[in-house]
Design an enzyme around this catalytic site. Structure first.
Site, PDB file in Angstrom:
ATOM      1  N   LYS A 244      45.859  42.871  32.459  1.00 35.28           N
ATOM      2  CA  LYS A 244      44.305  42.583  32.797  1.00 35.28           C
ATOM      3  C   LYS A 244      44.388  43.575  33.804  1.00 35.28           C
ATOM      4  O   LYS A 244      42.738  44.503  33.052  1.00 35.28           O
ATOM      5  CB  LYS A 244      44.146  41.212  33.315  1.00 35.28           C
ATOM      6  CG  LYS A 244      42.114  41.043  33.734  1.00 35.28           C
ATOM      7  CD  LYS A 244      41.722  39.730  34.570  1.00 35.28           C
ATOM      8  CE  LYS A 244      42.016  39.683  36.226  1.00 35.28           C
ATOM      9  NZ  LYS A 244      41.043  40.538  37.171  1.00 35.28           N
ATOM     10  N   ASN A 245      44.535  43.354  34.747  1.00 29.20           N
ATOM     11  CA  ASN A 245      44.156  45.013  35.320  1.00 29.20           C
ATOM     12  C   ASN A 245      44.249  46.237  34.911  1.00 29.20           C
ATOM     13  O   ASN A 245      44.421  47.367  36.050  1.00 29.20           O
ATOM     14  CB  ASN A 245      44.174  44.291  37.335  1.00 29.20           C
ATOM     15  CG  ASN A 245      43.423  43.614  37.448  1.00 29.20           C
ATOM     16  OD1 ASN A 245      42.620  43.076  37.089  1.00 29.20           O
ATOM     17  ND2 ASN A 245      43.974  42.893  39.177  1.00 29.20           N
TER      18      ASN A 245
ATOM     19  N   ARG B  66      32.834  42.304  38.418  1.00 30.96           N
ATOM     20  CA  ARG B  66      33.762  43.499  39.955  1.00 30.96           C
ATOM     21  C   ARG B  66      33.738  44.417  39.077  1.00 30.96           C
ATOM     22  O   ARG B  66      33.811  44.777  39.514  1.00 30.96           O
ATOM     23  CB  ARG B  66      33.872  42.875  40.279  1.00 30.96           C
ATOM     24  CG  ARG B  66      33.848  43.688  41.520  1.00 30.96           C
ATOM     25  CD  ARG B  66      34.935  43.919  42.980  1.00 30.96           C
ATOM     26  NE  ARG B  66      35.860  44.957  42.896  1.00 30.96           N
ATOM     27  CZ  ARG B  66      35.082  45.720  43.950  1.00 30.96           C
ATOM     28  NH1 ARG B  66      33.783  45.659  43.391  1.00 30.96           N
ATOM     29  NH2 ARG B  66      35.531  46.777  44.431  1.00 30.96           N
TER      30      ARG B  66
ATOM     31  N   CYS C  53      32.129  38.661  45.888  1.00 33.25           N
ATOM     32  CA  CYS C  53      32.353  36.854  44.873  1.00 33.25           C
ATOM     33  C   CYS C  53      33.276  36.602  45.808  1.00 33.25           C
ATOM     34  O   CYS C  53      33.134  36.779  47.553  1.00 33.25           O
ATOM     35  CB  CYS C  53      33.221  37.856  44.040  1.00 33.25           C
ATOM     36  SG  CYS C  53      35.181  38.208  44.433  1.00 33.25           S
TER      37      CYS C  53
ATOM     38  N   ARG D  29      32.854  42.396  48.381  1.00 27.79           N
ATOM     39  CA  ARG D  29      33.830  43.790  47.557  1.00 27.79           C
ATOM     40  C   ARG D  29      32.759  44.908  47.934  1.00 27.79           C
ATOM     41  O   ARG D  29      32.268  45.811  46.818  1.00 27.79           O
ATOM     42  CB  ARG D  29      33.737  43.213  46.148  1.00 27.79           C
ATOM     43  CG  ARG D  29      34.669  42.045  46.071  1.00 27.79           C
ATOM     44  CD  ARG D  29      35.533  41.416  46.546  1.00 27.79           C
ATOM     45  NE  ARG D  29      36.707  42.371  45.297  1.00 27.79           N
ATOM     46  CZ  ARG D  29      37.560  42.186  44.570  1.00 27.79           C
ATOM     47  NH1 ARG D  29      36.980  40.722  44.090  1.00 27.79           N
ATOM     48  NH2 ARG D  29      38.344  42.235  43.282  1.00 27.79           N
TER      49      ARG D  29
ATOM     50  N   ILE E 241      32.041  49.099  48.129  1.00 25.66           N
ATOM     51  CA  ILE E 241      32.764  50.074  46.637  1.00 25.66           C
ATOM     52  C   ILE E 241      32.612  51.303  48.107  1.00 25.66           C
ATOM     53  O   ILE E 241      32.637  52.649  47.635  1.00 25.66           O
ATOM     54  CB  ILE E 241      32.160  49.820  45.720  1.00 25.66           C
ATOM     55  CG1 ILE E 241      30.748  50.140  46.067  1.00 25.66           C
ATOM     56  CG2 ILE E 241      32.173  49.000  44.645  1.00 25.66           C
ATOM     57  CD1 ILE E 241      29.929  51.097  44.840  1.00 25.66           C
TER      58      ILE E 241
ATOM     59  N   ASP F 217      46.997  38.806  44.762  1.00 27.31           N
ATOM     60  CA  ASP F 217      47.117  38.246  43.337  1.00 27.31           C
ATOM     61  C   ASP F 217      48.207  37.112  43.454  1.00 27.31           C
ATOM     62  O   ASP F 217      47.333  36.489  42.709  1.00 27.31           O
ATOM     63  CB  ASP F 217      46.880  39.017  42.432  1.00 27.31           C
ATOM     64  CG  ASP F 217      46.034  39.985  42.269  1.00 27.31           C
ATOM     65  OD1 ASP F 217      45.073  40.802  41.934  1.00 27.31           O
ATOM     66  OD2 ASP F 217      44.735  39.487  43.614  1.00 27.31           O
TER      67      ASP F 217
ATOM     68  N   ARG G  75      39.787  33.843  32.629  1.00 27.09           N
ATOM     69  CA  ARG G  75      39.445  35.645  33.014  1.00 27.09           C
ATOM     70  C   ARG G  75      40.388  36.061  33.109  1.00 27.09           C
ATOM     71  O   ARG G  75      40.395  37.483  32.829  1.00 27.09           O
ATOM     72  CB  ARG G  75      38.417  35.365  34.592  1.00 27.09           C
ATOM     73  CG  ARG G  75      37.049  34.728  34.304  1.00 27.09           C
ATOM     74  CD  ARG G  75      36.604  35.463  35.512  1.00 27.09           C
ATOM     75  NE  ARG G  75      36.276  36.879  35.460  1.00 27.09           N
ATOM     76  CZ  ARG G  75      36.240  37.234  37.043  1.00 27.09           C
ATOM     77  NH1 ARG G  75      35.427  36.344  37.568  1.00 27.09           N
ATOM     78  NH2 ARG G  75      36.245  38.741  36.699  1.00 27.09           N
TER      79      ARG G  75
HETATM   80  C1  EPZ Z   1      42.251  45.025  42.723  1.00 27.37           C
HETATM   81  O1  EPZ Z   1      40.635  45.282  42.622  1.00 27.37           O
HETATM   82  C2  EPZ Z   1      42.343  44.206  41.971  1.00 27.37           C
HETATM   83  N1  EPZ Z   1      41.209  43.671  39.913  1.00 27.37           N
HETATM   84  C3  EPZ Z   1      42.160  42.862  42.108  1.00 27.37           C
HETATM   85  O2  EPZ Z   1      42.906  41.674  41.444  1.00 27.37           O
HETATM   86  C4  EPZ Z   1      42.972  42.942  43.528  1.00 27.37           C
HETATM   87  O3  EPZ Z   1      43.539  41.271  44.198  1.00 27.37           O
HETATM   88  C5  EPZ Z   1      43.103  44.546  44.063  1.00 27.37           C
HETATM   89  O4  EPZ Z   1      42.786  45.245  43.359  1.00 27.37           O
HETATM   90  C6  EPZ Z   1      44.215  44.222  45.187  1.00 27.37           C
HETATM   91  O5  EPZ Z   1      45.623  44.351  44.493  1.00 27.37           O
HETATM   92  C7  EPZ Z   1      41.326  44.729  39.708  1.00 27.37           C
HETATM   93  O6  EPZ Z   1      42.343  45.534  39.171  1.00 27.37           O
HETATM   94  C8  EPZ Z   1      40.366  44.835  38.674  1.00 27.37           C
HETATM   95  P1  EPZ Z   1      40.770  47.355  46.384  1.00 27.37           P
HETATM   96  P2  EPZ Z   1      39.588  45.870  43.773  1.00 27.37           P
HETATM   97  O7  EPZ Z   1      39.688  47.942  46.350  1.00 27.37           O
HETATM   98  O8  EPZ Z   1      40.280  47.361  43.155  1.00 27.37           O
HETATM   99  C9  EPZ Z   1      38.797  46.328  50.454  1.00 27.37           C
HETATM  100  C10 EPZ Z   1      43.088  39.293  40.249  1.00 27.37           C
HETATM  101  O9  EPZ Z   1      42.365  38.728  40.881  1.00 27.37           O
HETATM  102  N2  EPZ Z   1      38.056  47.911  50.037  1.00 27.37           N
HETATM  103  O10 EPZ Z   1      42.259  47.475  46.557  1.00 27.37           O
HETATM  104  O11 EPZ Z   1      38.728  45.572  43.981  1.00 27.37           O
HETATM  105  C11 EPZ Z   1      38.529  45.358  49.896  1.00 27.37           C
HETATM  106  O12 EPZ Z   1      37.693  44.766  50.349  1.00 27.37           O
HETATM  107  C12 EPZ Z   1      41.955  40.855  40.818  1.00 27.37           C
HETATM  108  O13 EPZ Z   1      43.051  40.279  39.032  1.00 27.37           O
HETATM  109  C13 EPZ Z   1      37.324  48.336  50.962  1.00 27.37           C
HETATM  110  O14 EPZ Z   1      37.191  47.983  51.793  1.00 27.37           O
HETATM  111  O15 EPZ Z   1      40.345  45.700  44.938  1.00 27.37           O
HETATM  112  C14 EPZ Z   1      40.510  44.447  50.098  1.00 27.37           C
HETATM  113  O16 EPZ Z   1      39.628  44.262  51.030  1.00 27.37           O
HETATM  114  C15 EPZ Z   1      40.906  40.269  41.825  1.00 27.37           C
HETATM  115  N3  EPZ Z   1      36.506  49.023  49.996  1.00 27.37           N
HETATM  116  C16 EPZ Z   1      40.546  46.317  50.075  1.00 27.37           C
HETATM  117  O17 EPZ Z   1      39.942  46.755  50.401  1.00 27.37           O
HETATM  118  C17 EPZ Z   1      36.023  49.819  49.220  1.00 27.37           C
HETATM  119  O18 EPZ Z   1      35.173  50.283  48.796  1.00 27.37           O
HETATM  120  C18 EPZ Z   1      41.531  46.546  48.661  1.00 27.37           C
HETATM  121  O19 EPZ Z   1      40.325  46.320  47.631  1.00 27.37           O
HETATM  122  C19 EPZ Z   1      37.355  49.250  47.888  1.00 27.37           C
HETATM  123  C20 EPZ Z   1      38.139  47.843  48.998  1.00 27.37           C
END
Ligand code: EPZ
Length: 434
Positions: free
Chosen positions: A22-23, A92, A116, A121, A123, A309, A401
């Site tokens: 998925k990811n 998201r 969520c 979350r 960016i 995850d 999902r």
């Molecule tokens: C991806 O989410 C995955 N989703 C998530 O899987 C996964 O849990 C996550 O990476 C971590 O491995 C997809 O790939 C679609 P991050 P993402 O940006 O990219 C913080 C599932 O169950 N952060 O790596 O949104 C954030 O809050 C889903 O399949 C900031 O602070 O995660 C988190 O604490 C759930 N600022 C950490 O970084 C930002 O601009 C990692 O988030 C971005 C992130």
């Protein structure tokens, strides 16, 4: 809404085929916006999030065709730069439309995603990356407007308070491939899904070095062409079934997976004395140990660390592993929505900040429980497989999902579980019944 009814205690025996990731598929679908030529994606999983991303691409103006169950053909010849809130808020991952739209059209307007249940979350790192490329950024009425006509390559550091960002790396990468000049993305995510995206972009004509490392070097090109690309196997789906096997399998074989993506989980399961045989680079056999497993401590980290995850699913396993285990969530510190539901099944877990302190028990008891997010739902399914009696999991749309036919795959190896309309759940058990 449907519920899942699970009768615990039946051993699993047989083999499960792993679907596409998925990811990896979600950013790959977004990447098709980078060219006007047709892109064919193979081994795409059959999931509601994937269908939803297809819907958004169609809304943007792309031709979207699911030519086979796991093959999609996308032609983004004429696309518009605006992805509206009513679509983005439902998933998201649609934030990773910002990069390809700004890269291809030199402007984009994508709604902010909102939070969520696993936490806010933000960016900010995505925006830091876009600003680093010299894009104009305006946030107005809940939309992020990017203006990229003067964007140029640059040295960008993408590390944040929790380390790297997966979709942030994907977003900035997909903008940089069509941005003039050389871009260096430091503290880039190294997840296998990002590696897959890099290889897809290279087949489209992108110039990327350092693939798989925390430093990606991108030299912008004028145009990208179409491609045919096969999505890699879903390491989180595979990891979920590996943990299911450790909890409930006489003998469970996982096929079409990528063993190389499972190092952290295999290491932790072997530390717990789970019986794991690596049959080939794409096949693993796991058995529930005849003697109790050893309690272990787990700390989640960005790849190659233990995946966040799989944290909830591992917590289910440790709930039935006698002894004291500590699970520390370093990526999403509040990602413990599964804990109150596991406690309803008799699990002994205390939350102390980012730590779940688990006193493993010899058994859990079936109960009605509520799914809250994708991976918490999977954790409840795993707990139901071993609990005494019947477990009812409500709101299982969360599961759909990210798990392609989870009940079909588990029933095929002996799980006693059925997806039923909520109306068939005994009223006295349904916390949502009027
Ligand atoms: C991806 O989410 C995955 N989703 C998530 O899987 C996964 O849990 C996550 O990476 C971590 O491995 C997809 O790939 C679609 P991050 P993402 O940006 O990219 C913080 C599932 O169950 N952060 O790596 O949104 C954030 O809050 C889903 O399949 C900031 O602070 O995660 C988190 O604490 C759930 N600022 C950490 O970084 C930002 O601009 C990692 O988030 C971005 C992130």
């Amino acid at each position: 809404m449907d519920v899942m009814r699970i009768e615990g205690g039946n051993p699993l025996r047989g083999s499960i085929p792993i679907s596409g990731s998925k990811n990896a598929a979600l950013p790959a679908l977004a990447a098709t916006l980078l060219t006007e030529e047709p892109c064919i994606l193979e081994n795409v999983p059959d999931l509601s999030d994937i269908r939803f991303m297809g819907k958004i691409l169609h809304y943007l103006g792309a031709e979207v065709e699911q030519t086979e169950a796991t093959t999609w053909k996308i032609t983004a010849a004429n696309v518009a730069p605006r992805a509206p809130y009513e679509l983005v808020r439902k998933m998201r991952a649609s934030v990773c439309l910002m990069g390809p739209l700004a890269g291809r059209l030199k402007r984009s307007e994508v709604s902010l995603p909102g939070g969520c249940v696993i936490g806010p979350r933000p960016i900010d790192m995505h925006l830091k990356g876009f600003a680093g490329l010299g894009m104009g950024i305006n946030i107005e009425n809940g939309y992020v407007q990017l203006e990229a006509s003067r964007a140029r390559g640059n040295h960008i550091f993408l590390g944040g308070r929790h380390g790297s960002t997966v979709t942030g790396t994907a977003n900035v990468l997909m903008a940089a491939v069509l941005t003039p000049g050389k871009t260096l993305i430091e503290c880039a995510a190294c997840e296998p899904e990002i590696v897959d995206l890099c290889y897809m972009l290279k087949t489209m004509g992108a110039d990327i070095e350092g693939i798989g490392s925390p430093i990606l070097i991108v030299r912008g090109v004028d145009k990208l062409h179409g491609c045919t690309f096969k999505i890699l196997p879903d390491r989180i789906e595979a990891g979920t079934y590996l943990i299911a096997g450790a909890m409930a399998a006489e003998k469970l074989t996982l096929q079409n997976m990528r063993v190389a993506d499972q190092a952290a989980l295999i290491d932790k399961l072997r530390e717990a004395e789970v019986s794991i045989e690596i049959d080939s680079p794409t096949c693993i056999t796991v058995r529930k140990s005849s003697s109790p497993l050893r309690p272990v401590d787990v700390v989640t980290h960005p790849h190659p660390g233990f995946p966040t995850d799989l944290q909830a699913q591992m917590s289910s396993l440790l709930s039935v592993t006698p002894g004291l285990s500590i699970v520390t969530e370093k990526v999403f510190p509040n990602r413990f929505m599964h804990v109150p539901e596991l406690q309803r099944m008799g699990a002994d877990i205390a939350i102390e900040g980012p730590n779940a302190i688990i006193k493993g028990k010899t058994s859990l008891s079936g109960a009605p429980v509520m799914a809250s997010d994708l991976r918490a739902s999977a954790a409840l399914i795993l707990a139901g497989l071993v609990a005494e009696g019947v477990t009812w999991v409500l709101r299982i749309y969360h599961l759909d999902r990210g798990y392609d036919d989870i009940e079909g795959k588990l029933k095929a190896v002996g799980a006693i579980m059925n997806r039923l309309p909520e109306s068939e759940m005994p009223k006295e058990l349904n916390p949502q019944a009027a």
